[in-house]
Scaffold this active site. Structure first.
Site, mmCIF file in Angstrom:
data_model
loop_
_atom_site.group_PDB
_atom_site.id
_atom_site.type_symbol
_atom_site.label_atom_id
_atom_site.label_comp_id
_atom_site.label_asym_id
_atom_site.label_seq_id
_atom_site.Cartn_x
_atom_site.Cartn_y
_atom_site.Cartn_z
ATOM 1 N N GLY A 278 0.779 -1.231 0.000
ATOM 2 C CA GLY A 278 0.000 0.000 0.000
ATOM 3 C C GLY A 278 0.808 1.276 0.000
ATOM 4 O O GLY A 278 0.237 2.359 0.093
ATOM 5 N N GLU A 320 4.666 -6.191 0.892
ATOM 6 C CA GLU A 320 4.066 -6.542 -0.403
ATOM 7 C C GLU A 320 3.906 -5.318 -1.303
ATOM 8 O O GLU A 320 2.789 -4.904 -1.611
ATOM 9 C CB GLU A 320 2.703 -7.209 -0.169
ATOM 10 N N PRO A 321 4.996 -4.709 -1.749
ATOM 11 C CA PRO A 321 4.856 -3.580 -2.673
ATOM 12 C C PRO A 321 4.438 -4.067 -4.058
ATOM 13 O O PRO A 321 4.964 -5.056 -4.575
ATOM 14 C CB PRO A 321 6.267 -2.988 -2.712
ATOM 15 N N GLY A 322 3.476 -3.402 -4.638
ATOM 16 C CA GLY A 322 3.079 -3.683 -6.017
ATOM 17 C C GLY A 322 3.138 -2.396 -6.807
ATOM 18 O O GLY A 322 4.022 -2.185 -7.636
ATOM 19 N N ARG A 323 2.199 -1.497 -6.499
ATOM 20 C CA ARG A 323 2.174 -0.175 -7.118
ATOM 21 C C ARG A 323 3.523 0.534 -6.984
ATOM 22 O O ARG A 323 3.984 1.200 -7.916
ATOM 23 C CB ARG A 323 1.077 0.662 -6.457
ATOM 24 N N TYR A 364 -11.875 5.938 -8.580
ATOM 25 C CA TYR A 364 -11.287 6.406 -7.328
ATOM 26 C C TYR A 364 -11.082 7.921 -7.270
ATOM 27 O O TYR A 364 -10.474 8.415 -6.315
ATOM 28 C CB TYR A 364 -9.913 5.762 -7.108
ATOM 29 N N CYS A 391 -18.669 6.081 -24.788
ATOM 30 C CA CYS A 391 -19.989 6.694 -24.678
ATOM 31 C C CYS A 391 -20.374 6.789 -23.206
ATOM 32 O O CYS A 391 -21.237 6.063 -22.705
ATOM 33 C CB CYS A 391 -21.005 5.861 -25.466
#
Length: 463
Positions: A278, A320-323, A364, A391
């Site tokens: 996070g 747990e780094p992802g971003r 978001y 659209c």
């Protein structure tokens, strides 16, 4: 007034975010290194290059829109996290941010582990050669079939999320004749200062077992009662896009409190603690994320201090780094189409992608930066809203930004920091074709996830 309650009329939606910088940047041609990957630069002709390759060449060969990933930057970030935490800790890349076989190979080569949260993510990980013991499986509703798939692959950890799952996994492990290492995910009552939908440690949500009321302690009892399960530790995750470690300090204190309760009741000191991920990245120049070294030092100090106070041996730490790894590594390359000035308001700039390749703005209220990348310009800045071709009035890529007033049909613009969640959450809304993912390094680009075709759509539609 909130964005969700704009008055009707000609100024509908004409509300800049609170605290938004109203003045344009000093130089529209500048590329802030906080939001762009490390090899991005302006070339001699003014066009942006990445990995030594001109974006005009990328667009000419591969088309737009396209996710352009800086491979060297990804590897640098992966190594930075690995080195910051050192051999006494585990870094799991959060595959949900973005996963492909190439990404898995890079992670394996750079010494990171991987967490997955679906059978599809596990299949990609295994197909690309990630050893099962270096994979952790998350999820709040894992089926018997998914658990069997994971255990047969020799998965390193299963993160338990409910009482039912404890019994379900214990039965699968017993039937397969294995003793499965597990962590218990707990909700610690800490809510990170983030969007409601991505804050995950408060009580009223679907993940984990609450410390309040004793559900987490009961999960420990039930897990220890099963010989087919090996309880290794406790898992906590407090939210996403977090810029400081204050929330982690409170979470760690409460998790360590549970470890002390386990020791006192069961005579067992659990050897692992996972504080989740996070950690935030810079989407705009206003964001100020911390470095992996700063985060690692802070989290390790927090855990050591709390364990010392509780009389516990400090457990092995996992994150747990992802971003934080993949987010800044990629940008999305678009071609400008319609340009529509609205007098006294802003200019709407339509691109050849949209919410199908980046849903985060609509979902978001995410903020992004944008730059003209096919050339430089000395024109005056104009306030723009970058929108897609779907659209849908909410089809917004960048809500408020500045681009040169001489922007023209056919120009290339790029939105940085789109490596995380954009391709993972991409859709076929309006039967849009998902863009390719291109890995760029040492002056060349290669396709690691190809562009979808109309044939792909029709192949699934069996009529």
């Amino acid at each position: 007034m909130s964005r969700s309650a704009h008055p009707a009329g000609p100024r509908h939606g004409d509300v800049l975010p609170e605290g938004h910088y109203l003045a344009p940047p000093a130089d529209l041609n500048a590329l802030d290194p906080k939001v762009w990957s490390s090899t991005v630069a302006r070339g001699a002709d003014g066009a942006v290059t990445v990995g030594g390759l001109d974006v005009k060449a990328i667009a000419a060969e591969h088309g737009t829109p396209a996710y352009v990933m800086d491979e060297a930057d990804f590897r640098e970030r992966a190594r930075a996290w690995r080195d910051a935490f050192g051999p006494g800790a585990d870094v799991y890349y959060a595959g949900k941010a973005f996963l492909s076989k190439a990404i898995v190979r890079w992670l394996h080569e750079e010494g990171l582990n991987l967490d997955v949260c679906s059978p599809g993510e596990l299949a990609v990980a295994l197909a690309a050669g990630m050893p099962g013991e270096r994979i952790a499986l998350h999820g709040n509703n894992k089926t018997v079939e998914e658990l069997e798939q994971a255990l047969k692959a020799g998965i390193g950890h299963v993160v338990l999320d409910s009482f039912q799952e404890i019994e379900r996994l214990a039965a699968v492990a017993e039937r397969l004749g294995v003793r499965q290492p597990v962590l218990i995910r707990v909700t610690v009552g800490v809510e990170a200062h983030t969007h409601e939908f991505i804050a995950t440690a408060h009580e009223d949500q679907k993940f984990g077992l609450s410390l309040n009321g004793g559900r987490a302690a009961e999960a420990v009892r039930r897990t220890l009662a099963h010989p087919s399960l090996e309880l290794r530790g406790i898992h906590s995750h407090i939210g996403s896009q977090i810029f400081d470690t204050a929330g982690f300090e409170v979470a760690a204190r409460r998790v360590v409190g549970l470890l002390a309760e386990v020791r006192d009741e069961h005579g067992v000191e659990l050897p692992e603690i996972d504080l989740g991920g996070g950690l935030g990245i810079a989407y705009t120049s206003e964001d100020d994320p911390r470095t992996p070294a700063e985060i690692a030092a802070s989290l390790a100090d927090i855990v050591r201090r709390e364990c010392a106070a509780a009389g516990l041996t400090a457990p092995r730490l996992s994150v747990e780094p992802g971003r934080a790894i993949v987010g800044p590594t990629a940008f999305t390359l678009y071609r400008v189409g319609t340009i529509k000035p609205l007098d006294g308001l802003r200019t709407y700039v339509s691109v050849d992608g949209g919410m199908s390749d980046n849903i985060r703005t609509a979902l978001y209220d995410a903020e992004y930066s944008v730059a003209l990348v096919s050339r430089t310009s000395e024109a005056a800045p104009m306030l723009v809203r970058v929108v897609g071709k779907h659209c849908e009035s909410g089809d917004i890529v960048v809500r408020d930004a500045f681009l040169p007033a001489d922007l023209a049909d056919g120009d290339l613009i790029a939105v940085p920091a789109t490596g995380a969640y954009c391709r993972s959450m991409a859709s076929n809304y309006n039967h849009a074709l998902k863009p390719p993912v291109l890995a760029v390094r040492d002056g060349s680009a290669r396709v690691i996830v190809r562009r979808e075709t109309e044939e792909d759509l029709l192949r699934l539609d069996i009529g």
